[in-house]
Design an enzyme around this catalytic site. Sequence first.
Site, PDB file in Angstrom:
ATOM      1  N   HIS A 195      29.596  25.249  40.623  1.00 30.55           N
ATOM      2  CA  HIS A 195      28.615  25.036  39.561  1.00 30.55           C
ATOM      3  C   HIS A 195      27.419  25.977  39.705  1.00 30.55           C
ATOM      4  O   HIS A 195      26.972  26.583  38.732  1.00 30.55           O
ATOM      5  CB  HIS A 195      28.149  23.580  39.579  1.00 30.55           C
ATOM      6  CG  HIS A 195      27.052  23.347  38.612  1.00 30.55           C
ATOM      7  ND1 HIS A 195      27.297  23.116  37.287  1.00 30.55           N
ATOM      8  CD2 HIS A 195      25.717  23.408  38.744  1.00 30.55           C
ATOM      9  CE1 HIS A 195      26.151  23.012  36.668  1.00 30.55           C
ATOM     10  NE2 HIS A 195      25.173  23.178  37.527  1.00 30.55           N
ATOM     11  N   GLU A 437      50.736  41.310  35.654  1.00 27.54           N
ATOM     12  CA  GLU A 437      50.056  41.120  36.942  1.00 27.54           C
ATOM     13  C   GLU A 437      51.025  40.901  38.091  1.00 27.54           C
ATOM     14  O   GLU A 437      50.617  40.637  39.213  1.00 27.54           O
ATOM     15  CB  GLU A 437      48.989  40.016  36.867  1.00 27.54           C
ATOM     16  CG  GLU A 437      49.353  38.802  36.080  1.00 27.54           C
ATOM     17  CD  GLU A 437      48.177  37.847  35.863  1.00 27.54           C
ATOM     18  OE1 GLU A 437      47.073  38.101  36.330  1.00 27.54           O
ATOM     19  OE2 GLU A 437      48.411  36.813  35.222  1.00 27.54           O
ATOM     20  N   ASP A 461      45.540  40.487  40.354  1.00 24.55           N
ATOM     21  CA  ASP A 461      46.781  39.952  40.910  1.00 24.55           C
ATOM     22  C   ASP A 461      47.808  41.049  41.156  1.00 24.55           C
ATOM     23  O   ASP A 461      48.533  41.001  42.147  1.00 24.55           O
ATOM     24  CB  ASP A 461      47.369  38.896  39.971  1.00 24.55           C
ATOM     25  CG  ASP A 461      46.645  37.572  40.142  1.00 24.55           C
ATOM     26  OD1 ASP A 461      46.475  37.166  41.300  1.00 24.55           O
ATOM     27  OD2 ASP A 461      46.236  36.988  39.138  1.00 24.55           O
ATOM     28  N   CYS A 508      42.317  43.972  32.132  1.00 18.52           N
ATOM     29  CA  CYS A 508      41.228  42.993  32.251  1.00 18.52           C
ATOM     30  C   CYS A 508      40.932  42.650  33.708  1.00 18.52           C
ATOM     31  O   CYS A 508      40.081  41.811  33.983  1.00 18.52           O
ATOM     32  CB  CYS A 508      41.536  41.747  31.436  1.00 18.52           C
ATOM     33  SG  CYS A 508      43.054  40.938  31.949  1.00 18.52           S
TER      34      CYS A 508
END
Length: 588
Positions: A195, A437, A461, A508
């Site tokens: 968070h 990936e 990845d 990406c």
Amino acid sequence: METVNKEYLGVPASPGICIGKAYLVGSREFQVKKTKLTEAQVEKEMARLQAAIDATRKEIQTIKQRVGQEVGFSEAEIFNAYLHILQDPLLIQAAMDQIRASRINAEYILQEIAKQLIGQFKDSPDEYLQERATDINDVVARLLRNLTGQPMDLLSEVEDDVIVVAKDLTPSQTATMRRERVIGFTTDIGGKTSHAAIMARSLELPAVVGLKNLTEVVQNGSTLIVDGTAGIVLINPNGQMLAKYRHAQQRMEQWSRKLKKLKGVTAVTKDGYRLTVAANIELPEDVRQARKYGAEGIGLFRTEFLFLNRRDLPGEDEQFEVYQMVARQSLPYTTIIRTLDLGGDKFLSRLGTTTEMNPFLGLRGIRLCLAHQDLFKVQLRAVLRASHFGKIKIMFPMVSCVEEMRQAKALLREAQKELGRRRVLYDRNMEVGLMIELPSAAMTADILARESNFFSIGTNDLIQYTLAADRINEKVAYLYNPLHPAILRLIRQVVQAGHNERIWVGMCGEMAADPQLTPLLVGLGLDEFSTGPAFVPQIKKGIREVNFAECRELAEKVMACTTSADIEALLKSLMKNEVLHDSIIPKT
Ligand code: PEP
Ligand code: MG
């Protein structure tokens, strides 16, 4: 003894450098006395507890509203959990019963019950319940403060510019801090998606998390340097270090100012070759940042964050609302929604999946969605419904073979039919793509291209799977090398296979955000770069400074190199000194 000029390494959570005084949070324990009540005092005690509950509820509602307006509605959602705790019979009713039965004061009873509950939750194997322990702690601290009038570590009371140093930061702590006074964060626990990390990125404050025991070695008021880009914290730096980081900070600020001017420009090379630079987002509210930095759409919306940190699963309507909001806000540009990529290092306790020996090689991404088709179909319907309101493309993660792509597309068709029966509108021409990936996907890109409208190369990845180097294991980080000839060959092969089938190919993964690699990636033929919002201007700038024809020549030269060291030397020789962020090329 004060620690001097000592460097601590953590997880880089939010980029940038800040220098300031440490402000320790959460170190103060409440001093609660045990008092025996007379029979006559018991009802008064009940009224006192009720008044504290009411005051705490009001506080939380105010924070919720503020966070909703300033940060975003999904961050504000957390406070609903807080409001539930205030009604929880295991805490509140149990406290009232015990006050009556034992005739002991409210704060003592409350603290005892909270300790027990927190203990049980903390020991639970369920990650969700472990997180609830922090929430209970925070709510009870507020209740105690309202009962006793004792001050709490209130960030809202901070007067000077400070760097917050905490074990962890609760949502209400981050929400109530005075933004203009807090210049950075560090936390002992947490990873990139904790968070505090997410909040720091939303607020654009430098932050390092996962520092283990920093709160034990830092003293209130010590000077700190927080380098959120590299994940470094320096305690009481010497003059030389201060000068070095101040200089780096100034350079970064100059750079940011210069780059912000590029917001409206297009990503076109000097010889007129047009590319797209889009942004990767993790939370719906990140769209604002993407727009601010001039991203031409969303190249990757990681939807798993909608599913984490909660007990239940988001339903079709809830997901639809989020996707359509992001898609609308990104107009006139496209939003690429990636379907759930859980597994690996992102787990969902709700699915009750068993612990795997090798989670990155396990039931992750599309595999998990194909194994839980009901869950997948809810997301597919939500994305389809949203496609009526914006320009949406959908893509699947972790595809390893054409059969998986076909199965995923078959489920998408089923979802379309279901919506058709419900007479719900959706974009019938929505493009469907996949992430490349895995080496198996890259090697069969020619086959996959026939099943796909586009490719997006997920290098984070692709590198780990090709080089067998875990992306989160620092012991093998030296092997995790984007410039390994194997990686560059795979990228070239994927681009060529895509172009042969006339589909566009984007990237990406983090490699797309490395300015040192921009000329090479342009030369390899990428059509779209998608990066964290703050990296967009620099990549656009990099593209505008090169000639496509020259980039192609560079790519040829690079492909002829035999080692990554030769490739690195070649690329470095071309770079100007102006680099905002550290390159991800390993320092040799
Ligand atoms: C990638 O693997 O490069 C990617 C963009 O996906 P993620 O980082 O979410 O795994
Ligand atoms: Mg990935």
